[in-house]
Design an enzyme around this catalytic site. Structure first.
Site, PDB file in Angstrom:
ATOM      1  N   GLU A  73      40.957  34.651  23.671  1.00  0.00           N
ATOM      2  CA  GLU A  73      41.604  34.093  25.096  1.00  0.00           C
ATOM      3  C   GLU A  73      41.301  32.462  24.927  1.00  0.00           C
ATOM      4  O   GLU A  73      42.220  31.332  25.292  1.00  0.00           O
ATOM      5  CB  GLU A  73      39.932  34.034  26.139  1.00  0.00           C
ATOM      6  CG  GLU A  73      40.840  35.329  26.756  1.00  0.00           C
ATOM      7  CD  GLU A  73      39.397  36.059  27.204  1.00  0.00           C
ATOM      8  OE1 GLU A  73      39.445  37.442  27.442  1.00  0.00           O
ATOM      9  OE2 GLU A  73      38.240  35.188  26.926  1.00  0.00           O
ATOM     10  N   THR A  79      41.700  41.811  35.681  1.00  0.00           N
ATOM     11  CA  THR A  79      41.938  41.279  36.875  1.00  0.00           C
ATOM     12  C   THR A  79      43.052  41.163  36.249  1.00  0.00           C
ATOM     13  O   THR A  79      44.295  40.794  36.905  1.00  0.00           O
ATOM     14  CB  THR A  79      41.251  39.267  36.924  1.00  0.00           C
ATOM     15  OG1 THR A  79      39.957  40.314  37.887  1.00  0.00           O
ATOM     16  CG2 THR A  79      41.783  38.959  38.669  1.00  0.00           C
ATOM     17  N   THR A 116      43.108  38.592  29.021  1.00  0.00           N
ATOM     18  CA  THR A 116      42.660  40.363  28.903  1.00  0.00           C
ATOM     19  C   THR A 116      41.093  40.437  30.247  1.00  0.00           C
ATOM     20  O   THR A 116      40.832  39.313  30.843  1.00  0.00           O
ATOM     21  CB  THR A 116      41.458  40.008  27.848  1.00  0.00           C
ATOM     22  OG1 THR A 116      42.043  39.088  26.820  1.00  0.00           O
ATOM     23  CG2 THR A 116      41.039  41.388  27.535  1.00  0.00           C
ATOM     24  N   GLY A 161      35.037  41.162  28.221  1.00  0.00           N
ATOM     25  CA  GLY A 161      35.773  41.636  27.788  1.00  0.00           C
ATOM     26  C   GLY A 161      35.761  41.622  26.501  1.00  0.00           C
ATOM     27  O   GLY A 161      36.587  42.724  25.828  1.00  0.00           O
ATOM     28  N   GLY A 200      40.701  35.927  33.455  1.00  0.00           N
ATOM     29  CA  GLY A 200      40.530  35.833  34.725  1.00  0.00           C
ATOM     30  C   GLY A 200      38.787  35.155  34.374  1.00  0.00           C
ATOM     31  O   GLY A 200      38.942  34.625  33.031  1.00  0.00           O
TER      32      GLY A 200
HETATM   33  C1  5RP Z   1      37.865  39.109  28.941  1.00  0.00           C
HETATM   34  C2  5RP Z   1      37.620  37.919  29.673  1.00  0.00           C
HETATM   35  C3  5RP Z   1      37.472  38.624  30.957  1.00  0.00           C
HETATM   36  O1  5RP Z   1      38.810  37.460  31.953  1.00  0.00           O
HETATM   37  C4  5RP Z   1      36.318  38.248  32.370  1.00  0.00           C
HETATM   38  O2  5RP Z   1      34.935  39.309  31.589  1.00  0.00           O
HETATM   39  C5  5RP Z   1      36.396  38.391  33.767  1.00  0.00           C
HETATM   40  O3  5RP Z   1      37.087  40.516  33.569  1.00  0.00           O
HETATM   41  P1  5RP Z   1      37.574  41.469  34.328  1.00  0.00           P
HETATM   42  O4  5RP Z   1      38.855  40.431  35.333  1.00  0.00           O
HETATM   43  O5  5RP Z   1      37.659  42.601  34.037  1.00  0.00           O
HETATM   44  O6  5RP Z   1      36.629  40.630  35.692  1.00  0.00           O
HETATM   45  O7  5RP Z   1      37.458  37.016  29.417  1.00  0.00           O
HETATM   46  O8  5RP Z   1      37.092  38.793  27.526  1.00  0.00           O
END
Ligand code: 5RP
Length: 232
Positions: free
Chosen positions: A112, A40, A37, A106, A91
């Site tokens: 995850e 990225t 999620t 996120g 990510g």
């Molecule tokens: C979501 C996550 C994402 O992988 C993490 O926040 C990185 O996000 P981004 O790619 O928007 O920087 O753990 O829960």
């Protein structure tokens, strides 16, 4: 993959696109792929759509990723429908030089971790701002059952941290699992494995955002000179 020497530096968004595309090399034709999620991963999902006819589908770690995958015509399976995944691509908010991560920016950390746990390999995709010597600068997300929030926050304060309930539109953010997120700052996480095990034992903690037991085996890191592959 590298960028020409005199080219303008790539933006963070471009670095995310590069690593999202680079992750396709880990997707095995005919298989179901684990999908994380975030912004990225959204780049990865967009790249995955270019080979959607070669894969069986995906197991997703959030409602947001499920919706994006489905909108692009990629079949999404429930985690319980698939015994094991060869790869999980996601990510991170921070990743150290051993592959330990902080995740959950996120708010999708619990799902995850579940999808990561059923995957043989975790491939982290991140821009170079995420690589750190020690975890702890990014506010650590912890998913908590609301009834336990006040006590869990006091426990973090007793450890020297400072904790806040994550808000959305002025109200506690509600995760895909119906729980709340506490973000903790001021901690130095010097032993990620022990920290993760300890905090996960606290009553009311659903998931702590340290991914040490489910660490990355590979990180595709977007840098000013292109994508670097780190192996742990
Ligand atoms: C979501 C996550 C994402 O992988 C993490 O926040 C990185 O996000 P981004 O790619 O928007 O920087 O753990 O829960």
């Amino acid at each position: 993959m590298s960028t020409p020497q005199n080219a303008a530096p790539l933006t963070q968004d471009e670095l995310k696109t590069l690593v999202g595309q680079a992750a396709l090399q880990y997707v095995l034709p005919g298989e179901v792929v684990g999908v994380g999620t975030g912004s990225t991963v959204n780049k990865f999902i967009d790249a995955l759509a270019t080979m959607k006819d070669q894969i069986k589908g995906a197991v997703s770690s959030s409602v947001a990723s499920t919706e994006r995958l489905q909108a692009l015509g990629i079949q999404v399976f429930e985690a319980a429908e698939v015994e094991s995944l060869s790869v999980y691509i996601d990510g991170a908010d921070e990743i150290d030089h051993q592959g330990h991560m902080v995740k959950g920016g996120g708010a999708a950390l619990t799902r995850e971790k579940i999808v990561a746990a059923q995957s043989k390999m975790f491939v982290c995709i991140a821009d170079e701002s995420k690589l750190v010597d020690a975890l702890g600068a990014f506010p650590l997300p912890v998913e908590v059952i609301p009834m336990a929030t006040a006590r869990v926050m006091r426990q973090f304060v007793a450890m020297g941290g400072s904790a806040k309930v994550r808000l959305k539109d002025g109200q506690p953010l509600v995760t895909d699992n119906g729980q709340h997120i506490v973000d903790v700052t001021g901690l130095k996480i010097s032993d990620p494995l022990k920290f993760e095990s300890d905090v996960n034992q606290w009553p009311g903690v659903v998931t702590v955002g340290v991914f040490a037991h489910q660490k990355a085996q590979v990180c595709l890191l977007g840098t000013s000179t292109g994508v670097k592959t780190l192996k742990f």
